[in-house]
Motif scaffolding. Sequence first.
Motif, PDB file in Angstrom:
ATOM      1  N   HIS A 137       0.741  -1.544   0.123  1.00 26.75           N
ATOM      2  CA  HIS A 137      -0.031   0.058   0.004  1.00 26.75           C
ATOM      3  C   HIS A 137       0.911   1.289  -0.005  1.00 26.75           C
ATOM      4  O   HIS A 137       0.337   2.290  -0.450  1.00 26.75           O
ATOM      5  CB  HIS A 137      -0.917   0.015   1.199  1.00 26.75           C
ATOM      6  CG  HIS A 137      -0.284   0.151   2.402  1.00 26.75           C
ATOM      7  ND1 HIS A 137       0.347  -0.615   3.248  1.00 26.75           N
ATOM      8  CD2 HIS A 137      -0.154   1.558   3.186  1.00 26.75           C
ATOM      9  CE1 HIS A 137       0.790  -0.041   4.462  1.00 26.75           C
ATOM     10  NE2 HIS A 137       0.420   1.168   4.335  1.00 26.75           N
ATOM     11  N   VAL A 138       2.244   1.135   0.422  1.00 29.22           N
ATOM     12  CA  VAL A 138       2.936   2.410   0.344  1.00 29.22           C
ATOM     13  C   VAL A 138       3.371   2.711  -0.971  1.00 29.22           C
ATOM     14  O   VAL A 138       3.190   3.918  -1.234  1.00 29.22           O
ATOM     15  CB  VAL A 138       4.314   1.889   1.304  1.00 29.22           C
ATOM     16  CG1 VAL A 138       5.338   3.086   1.083  1.00 29.22           C
ATOM     17  CG2 VAL A 138       3.925   1.630   2.743  1.00 29.22           C
ATOM     18  N   LEU A 148       0.324   4.163  -2.579  1.00 32.93           N
ATOM     19  CA  LEU A 148       0.425   5.666  -2.014  1.00 32.93           C
ATOM     20  C   LEU A 148       1.198   6.683  -2.747  1.00 32.93           C
ATOM     21  O   LEU A 148       0.979   7.893  -3.228  1.00 32.93           O
ATOM     22  CB  LEU A 148       0.460   5.868  -0.430  1.00 32.93           C
ATOM     23  CG  LEU A 148      -0.815   5.716   0.200  1.00 32.93           C
ATOM     24  CD1 LEU A 148      -0.480   5.447   1.428  1.00 32.93           C
ATOM     25  CD2 LEU A 148      -1.994   6.609  -0.151  1.00 32.93           C
ATOM     26  N   LEU A 149       2.495   6.193  -2.808  1.00 30.91           N
ATOM     27  CA  LEU A 149       3.529   6.700  -3.428  1.00 30.91           C
ATOM     28  C   LEU A 149       3.369   7.096  -4.934  1.00 30.91           C
ATOM     29  O   LEU A 149       3.699   8.259  -5.370  1.00 30.91           O
ATOM     30  CB  LEU A 149       5.103   6.070  -3.301  1.00 30.91           C
ATOM     31  CG  LEU A 149       5.755   6.166  -1.933  1.00 30.91           C
ATOM     32  CD1 LEU A 149       6.779   5.546  -1.784  1.00 30.91           C
ATOM     33  CD2 LEU A 149       5.900   8.021  -1.584  1.00 30.91           C
TER      34      LEU A 149
END
Lengths: 318, 165
Positions: A4-5, A8-9
């Motif tokens: 999920h990081v 998001l990025l």
Amino acid sequence: MPNHVFTLLYRFVFVAILTIALIILDHRTTYFDWTRSLLSNINTPFNTVLTVPVRMGTFFADYWPNETLRQRVEFLEIENQQLLAKVQKYDALEVEKNRLLVLFSASQARGDVSIKMARIIRTELQGPYDQRIVIDHGSRDQVKLYQPVIDSNGVIGQLSKISYNHSVVTVITDASHATPVEVLRNGLRAVARGTGSSQVLSIPFLSFQADIEVGDVLVTSGLGEVFPAGYPVAEVVSIQGLAGEPFLSIEARPFAEMNKVKNILLLDQPLLVRETAPPVDVEMFENARPDSAAADESPEPVESTEPTESGPQAVQAQ
Amino acid sequence: MNTAKIHYERVPSWGYIGMTMLIAVLLTVVPVPEAIQYYWPDWITLVVFYWVLVLPAHLGVMFGWINGLIEDVITFSLLGQHALGKALIGTLAAIGHKKFRLFNFLQKIFLIFILQSINIAISAWTNHLAYGAPVFMQMWQPALTTALMWPVVSFLIDQLDPRYG
């Protein structure tokens, strides 16, 4: 890193690229002017809420006339008498001036200036480049871009953004604004540049030999074709000549009190014909200026009459 | 005031989120005396940070971006000038929400100080690149006040939520 990081990025990088494109397009072009004008209407409810205290004050003052109000009425009556007297003198002077102009066969006598009154909704005097005032007149009131704005004391600024029911005044103390002025005493021409503080204007490019004194009144010179000539702008408060500097460092205090006024006046000058004005050769001005380094770092929005790629107009149109 | 006790597991109504955003925008444009205008906190940052920590699965990049864009329109700035920084705050808060939720309020104050400093830097640099505006230390004073307002703001948003407890 978890999944999920990355999501998001990626999303942020995508949004960031879009936003940078948006900033550049908004700064360099006029594509977003209509969007901005439309979006700007979300200001209306906020403006309404923000002016509630003022309007309530007026409302109650109407129903409970008190001593202050009576004194104020008396004061205004006296002031009105005095002003009427002055206007009579002005009429006589106007006739005299026109007679003299005809005598000297001047090419054109300046027409009368029509005045519109508007109310201030909001003042934004936070940052050096955010010296703005929002007024309650917009395109529905037939106001025009770059229309000069004054109060009873002096020049405030010019209209820089126009929406349907409100518009934004860039004030003369905005760091991106410069006002063409002259010294009332001797007609010495200069430029009053905003500093970002609502109390200070700086007068650059005056040499040590310049005939200017503390207490001199600066009025608009009429150059730049935005402000009609003869309106008071500021009073010189300090003059310093630093050794090694080519020019005097002069500070002036504007007459208009940006953070105190409630009502302002919109001038409509018949001479103000921006559409038909010939394009100004910006490069010629740049070369003629004595300090080209200083000229590069801050363009003067008032001087130019035609939109140019990188310069005065870009600042105004935003 | 123990602000570490934010109820992260609740499901707030969208209406309430919208209302807090509205109040933040209103506080942004409310006229303040010249003496404190360089200390006026960035309320929108606080609201963005708060709601992203509560709902990291739903709110993040776009929530910050939209809030920033509203700020741009309402303060007549360049479109995107505040949106970029706010989107970054939303992103970072969403990425680190698991850690940030466990922070005590002093750590959160420090975190917000950092985030808001970055936000101000982005906005100031944009202005500098666009208009050659000077960048000076006073511009970062609101970062401090914004961070110090965090306990108050988070406490109020908690307590005034009709679905709270």
